[in-house]
Scaffold this active site. Structure first.
Site, PDB file in Angstrom:
ATOM      1  N   ASN A   7      50.090  40.224  27.710  1.00  0.00           N
ATOM      2  CA  ASN A   7      49.160  40.476  28.808  1.00  0.00           C
ATOM      3  C   ASN A   7      49.951  40.417  30.107  1.00  0.00           C
ATOM      4  OD1 ASN A   7      47.183  40.450  30.750  1.00  0.00           O
ATOM      5  ND2 ASN A   7      46.057  38.704  29.920  1.00  0.00           N
ATOM      6  N   ARG A  91      47.124  43.924  26.321  1.00  0.00           N
ATOM      7  CA  ARG A  91      45.887  43.998  27.087  1.00  0.00           C
ATOM      8  C   ARG A  91      46.121  44.992  28.220  1.00  0.00           C
ATOM      9  NH1 ARG A  91      43.579  40.094  31.674  1.00  0.00           N
ATOM     10  NH2 ARG A  91      41.517  41.012  31.810  1.00  0.00           N
ATOM     11  N   HIS A 180      36.511  42.256  31.310  1.00  0.00           N
ATOM     12  CA  HIS A 180      36.392  41.145  30.352  1.00  0.00           C
ATOM     13  C   HIS A 180      35.805  41.630  29.030  1.00  0.00           C
ATOM     14  CE1 HIS A 180      35.837  38.208  34.001  1.00  0.00           C
ATOM     15  NE2 HIS A 180      37.107  38.218  33.611  1.00  0.00           N
ATOM     16  N   ARG A 240      36.271  35.660  44.570  1.00  0.00           N
ATOM     17  CA  ARG A 240      35.664  36.980  44.834  1.00  0.00           C
ATOM     18  C   ARG A 240      34.205  36.806  45.244  1.00  0.00           C
ATOM     19  NH1 ARG A 240      37.651  39.061  39.260  1.00  0.00           N
ATOM     20  NH2 ARG A 240      39.842  39.546  39.668  1.00  0.00           N
ATOM     21  N   GLU A 383      40.563  36.202  23.498  1.00  0.00           N
ATOM     22  CA  GLU A 383      40.876  37.618  23.710  1.00  0.00           C
ATOM     23  C   GLU A 383      42.152  38.009  22.966  1.00  0.00           C
ATOM     24  OE1 GLU A 383      39.908  38.517  28.165  1.00  0.00           O
ATOM     25  OE2 GLU A 383      40.022  36.369  27.890  1.00  0.00           O
TER      26      GLU A 383
END
Ligand code: AMP
Length: 414
Positions: A7, A91, A180, A240, A383
């Protein structure tokens, strides 16, 4: 069969090596501060202590070389040769509208990932660097791309379109993509298994980490999700802002004189829990401050929970009800108090949290009360395992179906 999962971020590489005969992780680690000076590799072999090595890691190729060296190292390594790695799964952040499923990486796929750079300007270039570095260092080893946007591609147009002139979508691809996806897919599949394999479920998955998103999953397929064209939309997150009145953007830009790039940073890095609380982006720090009497810290937590609760309510409406709610990621898996604050007020949906069962961190557990119509689960996300599983599945399938499959595939997967 070993699968390496990679990743790549703009200045980091996270990795995990799986033995897919029993899906166990043999080692994982992180290369940090690539190209920034003081770079390092932290390598954690399973059941052993972490080892950190500093070095001048000036690009992703050097970083991946260090990862591969660590994996076969005499002291800290876990395999005796790189030829043991049968596939590499990456990923990849943005697959645009091109990829709903994971794919074997070919020159055509690379060209399409390149085209999506515009949509994922921070991550896709790093993903491309990582793929190229692996191709260079492990020639012939098949590589698979698993897209963060892929799972959400089943959303219907009425859920993914914005109320802008249609040409914004047609000409520029402006629509909701969602992120996600690998995490939402994993926890939804686990929830289905925990519900005895029932496919006809309406599931709301809450991925609450530093980045956070909610997804509505009906009959195993994503029908809506809170992140949009970029990961900025939806829930308020660590740094965010999440959903805003779009008119705030020109309003504040005019007031403050910020440039578009500066405003982008303002919304992505300085807002959310950090911006509201003025304390931190980490819920643990904010909770501590709130307990110490900091009202703004408490308010930031309340805003956060209120928004998650609103999304849960709206996704129940979108699906005509809800059968399962799942919490995952750093906050969702670990914060007893935030799960409790989020669920408080959802009783009208038939959702009753069991406060004793909710005293759990980081493990798979039902936390709804016996009489709750809606099941509530904590399911730690994984993941990397999804990426490793997809890599094995794609390589094995291609061996069976593609007559021109590369020799490396036949050797390892046929
Ligand atoms: P992630 O991005 O999934 O690694 O999640 C990181 C975030 O999870 C942190 O910034 C915290 O806000 C939150 N978190 C992690 N552990 C805990 C905990 N024990 N209690 C509350 N929040 C936590």
């Amino acid at each position: 069969m070993m699968v390496l999962v990679i990743n790549c971020g703009s200045s980091s590489i996270k990795y995990q090596l799986f033995d897919m005969t029993n899906e166990s992780a043999l080692a994982k680690g992180l290369v940090d501060r690539i190209g920034m000076g003081k770079s390092s590799l932290t390598h954690i072999p399973a059941h052993r202590d972490a080892v950190t090595r500093t070095a001048d890691i000036h690009n992703h190729s050097v970083g991946i070389r260090m990862v591969l060296d660590a994996l076969v190292d005499k002291e800290i390594g876990v395999i005796d040769g790189l030829d043991k790695i049968a596939a590499v799964g990456h990923r990849v952040l943005h697959g645009g509208m091109k990829f709903s499923d994971s794919v074997l990486i070919t020159p055509e796929v690379m060209a399409a990932v390149e085209e999506c750079v515009e949509l994922g300007p921070l991550h896709n270039p790093a993903n491309i660097l990582g793929i190229n570095a692996c191709a260079e260092l492990m020639p012939g080893v098949p590589q698979v791309a698993v897209f963060d946007t892929g799972f959400h591609q089943t959303m219907p147009p009425y859920a993914f379109l914005y109320g802008l002139p249609y040409e914004a979508f047609e000409k520029y691809g402006v629509r909701r993509y969602g992120f996600h996806g690998t995490s939402h897919r994993y926890i939804a599949q686990r929830a289905i298994q925990m519900m005895g394999g029932r496919k006809d479920l309406r599931i709301i998955t809450c991925h609450l980490g530093n980045g956070a998103s909610v997804a509505a999953i009906k009959n195993g397929q994503c029908v809506d999700t809170s992140m949009g064209l970029t990961p900025l939309e939806g829930l308020m997150m660590g740094t965010r802002c999440g959903d805003l009145d779009p008119a705030i953007v020109p309003f504040l830009m005019k007031k403050t004189g910020m440039t578009p790039d500066q405003f982008d940073t303002y919304m992505n890095k300085k807002s959310g829990l950090l911006g509201l609380s003025g304390v931190s982006n980490d819920v643990r720090d904010i909770e501590e401050a709130a307990l110490g009497g900091n009202d703004r810290a408490n308010l930031a937590l309340e805003v956060y929970c209120y928004r998650v609760r609103k999304y849960i309510g709206s996704y129940a409406a979108a699906m005509g009800g809800v059968d399962v709610i799942v919490f995952t990621a750093g906050l969702g898996e670990n914060s007893i108090s935030m799960r409790s604050r989020i669920c408080h007020g959802l009783e009208f949906l038939g959702t009753i949290l069991d406060s004793d069962k909710n005293q759990t961190r980081g493990k798979e557990q039902e936390i709804s009360a016996d009489g709750s119509v809606v099941k509530i689960f904590v399911i730690p996300t994984n993941e990397e395992l999804v990426i490793a599983r997809d890599s094995v599945e794609i390589c094995s399938m291609l061996c069976k179906t593609d007559k021109d499959h590369p020799p490396a595939l036949i050797e390892k997967f046929a």
